[in-house]
Every structure is written in C-alpha cells, then in structure tokens.
Scaffold this motif. Structure first.
Motif, PDB file in Angstrom:
ATOM      1  N   GLU A   1      10.093 -88.490  11.344  1.00 46.29           N
ATOM      2  CA  GLU A   1      10.348 -89.336  10.176  1.00 46.29           C
ATOM      3  C   GLU A   1       9.359 -90.485  10.061  1.00 46.29           C
ATOM      4  OE1 GLU A   1      12.549 -88.437   8.072  1.00 46.29           O
ATOM      5  OE2 GLU A   1      13.437 -86.851   9.302  1.00 46.29           O
ATOM      6  N   SER A   2       8.314 -90.491  10.884  1.00 44.75           N
ATOM      7  CA  SER A   2       7.363 -91.603  10.844  1.00 44.75           C
ATOM      8  C   SER A   2       6.597 -91.653   9.527  1.00 44.75           C
ATOM      9  CB  SER A   2       6.389 -91.490  12.016  1.00 44.75           C
ATOM     10  OG  SER A   2       5.652 -90.278  11.937  1.00 44.75           O
ATOM     11  N   TYR A   3       6.397 -90.497   8.885  1.00 42.82           N
ATOM     12  CA  TYR A   3       5.657 -90.492   7.625  1.00 42.82           C
ATOM     13  C   TYR A   3       6.400 -91.291   6.553  1.00 42.82           C
ATOM     14  CZ  TYR A   3       8.936 -87.216   5.480  1.00 42.82           C
ATOM     15  OH  TYR A   3      10.046 -86.643   4.949  1.00 42.82           O
ATOM     16  N   VAL A   4       7.743 -91.299   6.584  1.00 46.06           N
ATOM     17  CA  VAL A   4       8.522 -92.063   5.610  1.00 46.06           C
ATOM     18  C   VAL A   4       8.285 -93.553   5.801  1.00 46.06           C
ATOM     19  CG1 VAL A   4      10.834 -92.537   4.778  1.00 46.06           C
ATOM     20  CG2 VAL A   4      10.249 -90.247   5.518  1.00 46.06           C
ATOM     21  N   LEU A   5       8.231 -93.995   7.057  1.00 47.11           N
ATOM     22  CA  LEU A   5       7.993 -95.411   7.320  1.00 47.11           C
ATOM     23  C   LEU A   5       6.579 -95.809   6.948  1.00 47.11           C
ATOM     24  CD1 LEU A   5       9.797 -95.674  10.774  1.00 47.11           C
ATOM     25  CD2 LEU A   5      10.754 -96.005   8.497  1.00 47.11           C
ATOM     26  N   ASP A   6       5.601 -94.938   7.167  1.00 47.52           N
ATOM     27  CA  ASP A   6       4.219 -95.256   6.805  1.00 47.52           C
ATOM     28  C   ASP A   6       4.043 -95.372   5.297  1.00 47.52           C
ATOM     29  OD1 ASP A   6       3.582 -95.202   9.469  1.00 47.52           O
ATOM     30  OD2 ASP A   6       2.951 -93.104   9.459  1.00 47.52           O
ATOM     31  N   ASP A   7       4.783 -94.564   4.536  1.00 47.75           N
ATOM     32  CA  ASP A   7       4.634 -94.577   3.080  1.00 47.75           C
ATOM     33  C   ASP A   7       5.382 -95.718   2.407  1.00 47.75           C
ATOM     34  OD1 ASP A   7       3.150 -92.302   3.398  1.00 47.75           O
ATOM     35  OD2 ASP A   7       4.780 -90.926   2.880  1.00 47.75           O
ATOM     36  N   ASN A   8       6.356 -96.298   3.068  1.00 50.97           N
ATOM     37  CA  ASN A   8       7.221 -97.287   2.403  1.00 50.97           C
ATOM     38  C   ASN A   8       7.241 -98.646   3.085  1.00 50.97           C
ATOM     39  OD1 ASN A   8       8.883 -95.534   0.291  1.00 50.97           O
ATOM     40  ND2 ASN A   8       8.726 -94.347   2.175  1.00 50.97           N
ATOM     41  N   GLY A   9       6.413 -98.862   4.075  1.00 51.74           N
ATOM     42  CA  GLY A   9       6.411-100.154   4.747  1.00 51.74           C
ATOM     43  C   GLY A   9       5.312-100.238   5.776  1.00 51.74           C
ATOM     44  N   ARG A  10       5.420-101.215   6.662  1.00 57.04           N
ATOM     45  CA  ARG A  10       4.404-101.399   7.697  1.00 57.04           C
ATOM     46  C   ARG A  10       5.052-102.008   8.935  1.00 57.04           C
ATOM     47  NH1 ARG A  10       0.947-106.271   4.810  1.00 57.04           N
ATOM     48  NH2 ARG A  10       2.579-107.888   4.868  1.00 57.04           N
ATOM     49  N   TRP A  11       4.392-101.777  10.063  1.00 56.87           N
ATOM     50  CA  TRP A  11       4.854-102.308  11.340  1.00 56.87           C
ATOM     51  C   TRP A  11       4.194-103.664  11.591  1.00 56.87           C
ATOM     52  CZ3 TRP A  11       8.595-100.022  14.300  1.00 56.87           C
ATOM     53  CH2 TRP A  11       8.940 -98.715  13.961  1.00 56.87           C
ATOM     54  N   GLU A  12       4.990-104.574  12.130  1.00 58.98           N
ATOM     55  CA  GLU A  12       4.497-105.918  12.429  1.00 58.98           C
ATOM     56  C   GLU A  12       5.005-106.359  13.790  1.00 58.98           C
ATOM     57  OE1 GLU A  12       5.612-108.520   9.307  1.00 58.98           O
ATOM     58  OE2 GLU A  12       4.499-107.443   7.746  1.00 58.98           O
ATOM     59  N   ARG A  13       4.227-107.239  14.396  1.00 59.05           N
ATOM     60  CA  ARG A  13       4.602-107.826  15.686  1.00 59.05           C
ATOM     61  C   ARG A  13       5.351-109.117  15.412  1.00 59.05           C
ATOM     62  NH1 ARG A  13       4.997-105.325  20.502  1.00 59.05           N
ATOM     63  NH2 ARG A  13       4.469-106.677  22.249  1.00 59.05           N
TER      64      ARG A  13
ATOM     65  N   THR B   1       8.081-102.500   2.225  1.00 54.65           N
ATOM     66  CA  THR B   1       7.207-103.181   1.271  1.00 54.65           C
ATOM     67  C   THR B   1       7.361-102.667  -0.154  1.00 54.65           C
ATOM     68  OG1 THR B   1       5.436-101.631   1.803  1.00 54.65           O
ATOM     69  CG2 THR B   1       5.505-103.696   3.041  1.00 54.65           C
ATOM     70  N   VAL B   2       8.230-101.683  -0.376  1.00 53.98           N
ATOM     71  CA  VAL B   2       8.405-101.112  -1.716  1.00 53.98           C
ATOM     72  C   VAL B   2       9.775-101.490  -2.281  1.00 53.98           C
ATOM     73  CG1 VAL B   2       6.828 -99.202  -1.315  1.00 53.98           C
ATOM     74  CG2 VAL B   2       9.216 -98.954  -0.667  1.00 53.98           C
ATOM     75  N   VAL B   3      10.294-102.631  -1.880  1.00 52.07           N
ATOM     76  CA  VAL B   3      11.612-103.077  -2.340  1.00 52.07           C
ATOM     77  C   VAL B   3      11.464-104.411  -3.061  1.00 52.07           C
ATOM     78  CG1 VAL B   3      12.864-101.859  -0.532  1.00 52.07           C
ATOM     79  CG2 VAL B   3      12.050-104.174  -0.108  1.00 52.07           C
ATOM     80  N   GLU B   4      12.531-104.822  -3.704  1.00 49.91           N
ATOM     81  CA  GLU B   4      12.536-106.090  -4.414  1.00 49.91           C
ATOM     82  C   GLU B   4      12.600-107.257  -3.432  1.00 49.91           C
ATOM     83  OE1 GLU B   4      15.886-105.885  -6.939  1.00 49.91           O
ATOM     84  OE2 GLU B   4      15.089-104.254  -8.189  1.00 49.91           O
ATOM     85  N   PRO B   5      12.175-108.441  -3.868  1.00 50.90           N
ATOM     86  CA  PRO B   5      12.228-109.595  -2.938  1.00 50.90           C
ATOM     87  C   PRO B   5      13.634-109.939  -2.475  1.00 50.90           C
ATOM     88  CG  PRO B   5      10.771-110.037  -4.797  1.00 50.90           C
ATOM     89  CD  PRO B   5      11.478-108.751  -5.115  1.00 50.90           C
TER      90      PRO B   5
END
Length: 850
Positions: free
Chosen positions: A232-244, A258-262
């Motif tokens: 399921e990693s492709y879903v996370l790559d397409d809709n957000g990003r990883w941060e430290r 990153t594809v959601v409302e504020p």
C-alpha cells in the motif's frame, strides 16, 4: 502453617508457567491481535451476509474481509481480496466465498459456488480451498483456478502444483501447471482439458499488470511500513509525503496527507458501520484504509497538522515460528455521547482501544458483566473531536458537513458521557450497510445454509493451522491420474441464486432461473507460458532472490533450436533438403540423394527387379522430354549455378572430365547461343510452335538423351548442395543468435548482480544509519533517564533533609516546652488548703448558699 502455604503455592506457579509455554500458536495470535483482510477492488455488486440480521447488505472497496465473513458477487461482478499473510484471491460473478480461518501460516476459504482464483504469494504459508466436492491445498508460490457448479467442479493449476482431495473417495490428486485439469462431482473424477476462461484470465492479467507496475514504482517509503501492508506504499506516495517529526522526546518518521483540505481531520471522510459488535470505519478517500485501520493519528502542535504514525512490528516468542504481528483495528477512536449527539476522538498511540474482539495489542475487551470506567480527561486530542447528530451517524459518506464546530473541550467534559462503544439503536438496519438504499436483489436462503454449516464446522473443528492442513493432506491416499476411459463427469454448470428481495424465503424454483456454463466453450483457451503472462514476476524476484542462471546448482539446461520448415519449388520439406547425417544415410535414397518414403522405396525396388531393356531399344517417346523453353531455363539456371563455384575447382573438374562431357558442354553453349538469338526475335515469332520439333526429338540419338539425363542429375546435385549451404548458413545464423542471446542474458545477469550489490550496499547504509540513529536515540534516552534519576535522587535527598530538619525542630520544641513546664513548677508557690473560716468567708463574699 506458613510452610504449608509455600508448598501449596509453588506447584500452582509451576503449572501456570507450564501453561504459558504450551499455549498454541492460534491462541497466541488471538491474544495479540486478529488478522483481517481487505476488499481491494470491486466491479459490480458485492454483498455481505450479516449474521445478526440474517440478511444481506452491500459492501464496497476498502471494506474488511475477516474471519467468518461471507460474500456473494452479483451478475457481471468481480472482486479482489488481499489478506495480510500473503494470500490474494479474486472471484467472478455469482460466486459465494467465506473466510473460515486466517493466521500467519494458513488461510482457509470456502468457495461454495462460482469462479475463483487464489494466489499464494507468501513465503511459508499454505492455503486451503474447501468446496462441496472436496478441497484444494495450494502451497507457497502456487496459483489455482476453481470453477464450482451445482453438481461438479473443475480445478486448474495456474502456477506450480496443487493437490485436490476428493470428498467422495478420499483420494488425493496432484494437479500441475500446464497439464490437464480435474473435473469432479460427489462420486467420481475425470480429466479436463486444462483450459481457462479467456475473459477471466485477461482480467486477472490486467490486475497482475497493475500491481506489477505499482511494485516497480514503489519508493523508499515502503521500507517504513511492515511487510503485510508494504504493497500500500504507492497510495501514501500519491497522496502525501513522509516527514521527520519530533514527537514525545524523539524524532520519528510520520506521513502527512497533502491532498486534503486545511481543516481536514481523521475519521471524517467515510462512514461508520457495525462490524461484529464494534464500529468499523469504511473510508471514502484513497489512503483511508491503511491509515485508519493500522497505526495511529497524532496531532503535532508545532505544525498544526495531523500526522499518521505507522504501526510498530512486534515479535512474540510464544509462537512456534516467531511470527511478526501488529494490530488491525476497526477504528482507533474513543467514544462519548449525549442524548442527541455522538462523538469520537482519535486515540494517541499509548491510549487503549475498547472492543468486543481482541483486534490489536492495545485492545481492552468489553465484558457485559462489568463496564469499564473511562475518564474523559484522558483523551489527548479531545480538542479535535468530531460530534454529529444521531440521525447522521449511519448516513452519507462524509461527516465533515454534519460535524458541529461549536463544541469545545470544556463542553464535552461537562455535557457528554464517555463510553467504551456506541450501542446501535434497535431495528436500525442501516448500521450494517455502506449505502443508504436497500438491496433490491439478494441471494436465496439456500445460500445461507452453506454459511450456517460452515459456522457449525468452525465451532466444532476449531482452527485450521498449517500443521493440521498438512497432516490431513498426508493422510489422504494418492490416486492415479483419471484416464479418458473413466466415467464422464459433466462440466460445471451454475444456477445464479439472486432473486427479488421479497422472494428470498420463498421455495426456490430452479426452472425459472437461467442455468449456464461457468466457462463457456467459445471463451476457452490454454494458459500461456508463465513468462509470457501479464504481470509475470519471477518467483526468485518475489522473494528478493537473484534469478538463477543456466548451469547453477548443477543444472545445465539444454537449449533446443527449432528450425522452421522451409519449402523449395518442389514443396519438399527441409528435413528432405538438409545435409546428410549418420541417421539419414541409413534411409533409402533415390538417384538425387533425396529421402524417399517407404511407398516410393517399394515402387523403386519393384522397378529394379524388372528386366532392363537395352538403351538402344528404348523408344524416344517413352522419355517424355519437357518443352524446349523449359530446357533452356534449366540450362540457364545450371550455368548460373555453375559460375558460382570457384574457378580452380571448375578447372580441376574439367581436366578430369571425359571427352563426352566436353562435347555436352559445347552443345550446351551452342544451345545457349540459339536461345539468345531466339530471345532477340520478335514476340510473334517466338510464340510460334517450332516446326519439326517432334521429328528432331525422334531423331535425337541415345547419346543426347543420356547427356540430358546426366545434366538433370548434375542440376539436382547442385540444387542439393545449394540447399545444404542454405541449411548450414541458417544453422550458423541461429548459433550466432544463440550466442548473442546468451551474451545478452549474461550481461543482464551481470547488470542484475550489480544492481543487487548496489541495493545491498544501500540497504547496508540504511541499516547503518538506522542503527546509528537508534544508538543516538538510546544514548539520548539513557542520558534523559540518568538525568531524571539524578533529579529524583536530588529531590529525594532534599525531601529527606527537610523531613529531618522538621523532626529536629519538633524535637527541640518539645524539649523547650518540657523545660519550661519544669521551670514553672519549680518557681510557682505551693498552694495551701483553706481553713473552715476562710471557706465560710469566701462563701459569704460570693453569695453561695450555706
């Protein structure tokens, strides 16, 4: 008395320890969490059976597929299921399936009717498919197709080898890829053609291609997820990003959408349904399944944003194979309610989840006898809670538009009551459904009978782990492959069970339902080779191994070259034109050294036995010469072929030729000159028949006839040599092509090895960085613990000192008071008893009665 208690407690402790170490694997897995699969794709209508209501509701993609779940696909429907132990399954239309058991080492699924394909992509798990006619066992790395009808079924091995155990005879039949299939009813078995449904196979190929592309495009974020959900990693790559992110005293890898409302919050884009007594979240966003059923959501104040923390893999040594487990949850939230409203809040990683089943390791089971005491102040993210009216709780697909924005933390604490789980309202059937409308056509009650029988079998038989499945398979006697002379078994025919909702409990009239073949004959086809199938991935690459090359492990694969047949002007096959070899020289040949059939050989021997007529007595008409134009063409072809030879070879041959051959050559040259002159003549002159040709042929001497025959033999010999040269050239080109292919494969293998070495180096560097980070975190944690310990010790010492000072001051105060009392006693005058006269006077002064 105390010694007797000690002797009594010690045996109990030993028995308890022995029980802990002898817990079976399934009990250990249940203790730490239940494995639940996922509906990864749905085309058409897919229905789920609700045991509490004895009814069917529609389910959708990203809904759970767990223990005891029973599904039925509608007309022209297809679905795909992914289980966390590496088992993938797809079903076609009018198919009934039920998940009997699921654990890290075994999968048991019942296929009551329809079309299903199972892929066992795990490393060590085994899959068992039960049917009304027997069961199939698919080991690791295999795939199988099932066509289950009303009175028979067909089993086809798509990859590897599977075993089918017939219920009627108890016989075990191995079925291999590329071989015949097996058709069975309740009494007998018969061989099948081994063909699959073309449309069904194409759809599976499209799904395999899709997942292969997703795996090839998988980024480094896959390393941050546990193995069962790494796809399921492709879903996370397409809709957000990883941060430290710095969280609770340490830096952690977290994912942010990153594809959601504020103003987005978790558990708002989707719908709650009732799932085995607990509220289960059905997401309506592409990343919703993996982020709302695994791990936890945390709110980071420094970024004012929600982050998803992936689950932590836990290793439990109580299981025999040290299985890695992590928790699946219907929805990690805490619940509270009032008279008209329901609210929920995402749970922090350390907060406990309450459920009716042991979903994850942080789950606390809810008992009917006692209710847990929940402090609403313990919820860390109570400021981000979602509150909706009760009427909107089981409606729609998004709660954002119905959520109350005026409810604050202080209002929730004062006006709402925390509960372990929301109790559904009586008679509310919408709590099980994902859609607001009711299902128009449902499976007949005969379908539910198979489900009830499976429920009883689960309660009576218990769990089906890997050891039990393999033991049952070994007990079955191995039978011989059914022959064509065996009694014929009818091909699987299926009657769809979908009827109108008001006719579910009515008697089933099979004559009114259309009965059809599961695999139509016009769509049948053979399986393509595994390497040519869509989405093919070598099994070594699936396991992360390097593909084996020819010659490794003592294997030397023989490379066979298939030469296509080439036909010449006389339509002879290449095997009659190739170079003579040791075997071909043993076969009968004619004058032109070409192979002859047995019939031609027999005719030639019959002719040879007849008495020969002298050459001078043979009549010219028996030779039947060809027309003059054909003779000229043959002479021209012979001259061209003769010029292709080397000059030295021709000169040596000329010296050896007799005078008769020289005369023939001169005549041929004269004939060529005549042909050239004839070609220069006008067309009408050339088209006229040559006058006197029959007379000239009759006057031709026998010597000319012999020369012509010899010329034809030489021409045939030359054609044979040309064919040999063409054959040799073709073989040489094929050898060169084979060498080029082998060199290309070696380069590809070398490139693959270099890539693997690079990947290992990168993996080693990542591990080193991770180890360094872990060491740094451990050091920071140790330093923090040491600092906290020192602070605690200092506080304890200060507290002890203050306590000592207080006790010392209290002791001094007591001493001073005692000393003061003693001084007062010493300085005070001693009181004397009054005399009677003084008493009388005192009474008179105070007015006391005498």
């Amino acid at each position: 008395m105390r010694s007797n208690r000690r002797h009594f407690v010690l045996p109990l402790f030993l028995l308890f320890a022995l029980f802990l170490f002898t817990v079976p694997s399934w009990a250990a897995s249940d203790q730490y969490g239940i494995l639940v699969g996922r509906i990864a794709h749905v085309d058409g209508q897919l229905l789920r059976y609700v045991e509490e209501e004895k009814d069917w509701v529609q389910t959708v993609q990203d809904a759970p597929f767990g223990l005891e779940d029973a599904l039925y696909s509608g007309d022209d429907a297809r679905a795909e299921f992914i289980l966390p132990n590496g088992t993938w399954m797809r079903i076609g239309e009018n198919t009934q399936v039920q998940l009997i058991d699921l654990n890290p080492e075994a999968t048991t699924v019942d296929v009551a009717s329809g079309l299903a394909r199972l892929y066992n992509k795990s490393g060590n798990a085994v899959a068992k498919l039960t049917t009304p006619f027997g069961y199939v066992v698919a080991p690791s790395g295999s795939a199988v197709d099932l066509y289950v009808g009303d009175e028979s079924l067909e089993v086809i091995a798509v990859r590897g080898e599977v075993d089918f155990v017939h219920d009627g005879t108890g016989t075990r039949y191995p079925i291999r890829e590329g071989g015949d299939s097996l058709i069975a009813d309740k009494r007998a078995t018969a061989p099948g053609r081994g063909t699959v449904d073309g449309d069904w196979d194409d759809w599976n190929g499209q799904r395999e291609n899709l997942w292969a592309d997703r795996q090839r495009s998988r980024s480094a974020s896959a390393d941050l997820l546990p193995e069962p959900i790494r796809d399921e990693s492709y879903v996370l790559d397409d809709n957000g990003r990883w941060e430290r992110v710095y969280y609770e005293g340490a830096y952690r890898d977290m994912w942010r959408p990153t594809v959601v409302e504020p103003s987005w919050r978790p558990f708002t884009a989707g719908r709650w349904i009732s799932y085995y007594g607990d509220n289960c979240w059905i997401p309506d966003e592409p990343f919703g399944y993996v982020t709302h059923h695994y791990g936890s959501w945390v709110y980071v104040d420094s970024f004012s944003s929600w982050y998803w923390m992936p689950p932590v893999v836990r290793r439990y040594p109580q299981t025999p194979s040290l299985v890695l487990l992590f928790g699946w949850y219907p929805g990690r939230v805490g619940w509270f309610h009032s008279r008209d409203h329901i609210g929920w809040v995402p749970l922090a990683p350390h907060e406990h989840y309450y459920g009716h089943r042991p979903w994850g390791h942080h789950t606390k089971l809810i008992h009917r006898s006692r209710r847990p005491k929940i402090d609403i102040h313990r919820y860390r993210y109570l400021d981000e809670a979602v509150v909706v009216h009760r009427d909107h709780f089981h409606q729609g697909k998004r709660y954002g538009e119905h959520a109350r924005r005026d409810v604050r933390k202080s209002d929730i604490v004062k006006q709402y009551k925390p509960v372990a789980a929301i109790s559904p309202a009586k008679g509310d059937k919408q709590r099980f459904s994902v859609i607001d409308r009711e299902v128009a056509r449902k499976p007949h009650n005969t379908v539910a009978r198979r489900i009830d029988a499976n429920q009883k079998r689960i309660k009576e038989s218990g769990r089906f782990d890997r050891a039990r499945i393999e033991k049952e398979l070994q007990r079955a006697r191995i039978g011989t492959k059914p022959s064509l002379a065996a009694p014929a078994v009818a091909a699987p025919m299926l009657t769809p069970k979908l009827v109108e909702a008001d006719k579910v409990r009515a008697p089933l009239d099979k004559t009114s339902l259309p009965r059809k073949e599961i695999k139509a004959k016009e769509r049948e086809r053979r399986l393509a080779p595994e390497t040519n199938r869509p989405g093919f991935v070598p099994r070594e690459r699936e396991r992360g191994e390097r593909p084996r090359l020819p010659g490794e492990n003592g294997e030397q694969r023989e490379q066979k070259t298939i030469i296509p047949p080439v036909r010449d002007e006389s339509n002879r096959d290449l095997r009659d034109q190739g170079p003579p070899d040791r075997d071909r020289d043993r076969l009968p040949r004619g004058e032109n050294q070409t192979l002859r059939s047995p019939r031609e050989t027999e005719q030639q021997e019959r002719v040879n036995r007849q008495p020969k007529v002298p050459e001078r007595q043979q009549h010219p008409k028996e030779l039947q010469p060809r027309p003059e134009q054909d003779a000229s063409e043959r002479r021209q072809q012979f001259q061209r072929d003769w010029q292709l030879q080397q000059p030295q070879e021709r000169q040596g041959q000329r010296q050896k030729e007799p005078q008769e051959t020289l005369r023939q050559r001169q005549e041929e040259q004269q004939g060529k000159q005549q042909d050239i002159l004839r070609q220069r003549q006008p067309e009408e002159v050339r088209s006229r028949p040559e006058q006197g040709a029959p007379e000239r042929r009759q006057k031709e001497p026998q010597e000319t006839l012999r020369q012509r025959q010899q010329e034809e033999r030489q021409q045939q010999e030359l054609q044979r040599r040309q064919r040999e040269e063409e054959f040799n050239n073709q073989r040489q080109l094929q050898r060169q092509q084979q060498l080029e292919d082998q060199r290309r494969r070696e380069q590809e293998a070398q490139r693959q090895r270099q890539l693997e070495i690079k990947q290992r180096q990168e993996q080693a560097e990542r591990e080193q960085r991770q180890q360094a980070l872990q060491r740094r975190q451990q050091q920071e944690l140790q330093q923090r613990q040491e600092m906290e310990n020192r602070q605690r010790q200092q506080e304890l010492q200060q507290r002890q000192q203050r306590e000592q000072q207080r006790q010392e001051a209290l002791r001094r105060q007591q001493q001073e008071e005692q000393q003061k009392v003693r001084q007062e006693q010493q300085t005070a005058p001693k009181k004397k008893n009054p005399s009677p006269e003084e008493l009388l006077k005192l009474q008179q002064q105070r007015g006391w009665p005498q």
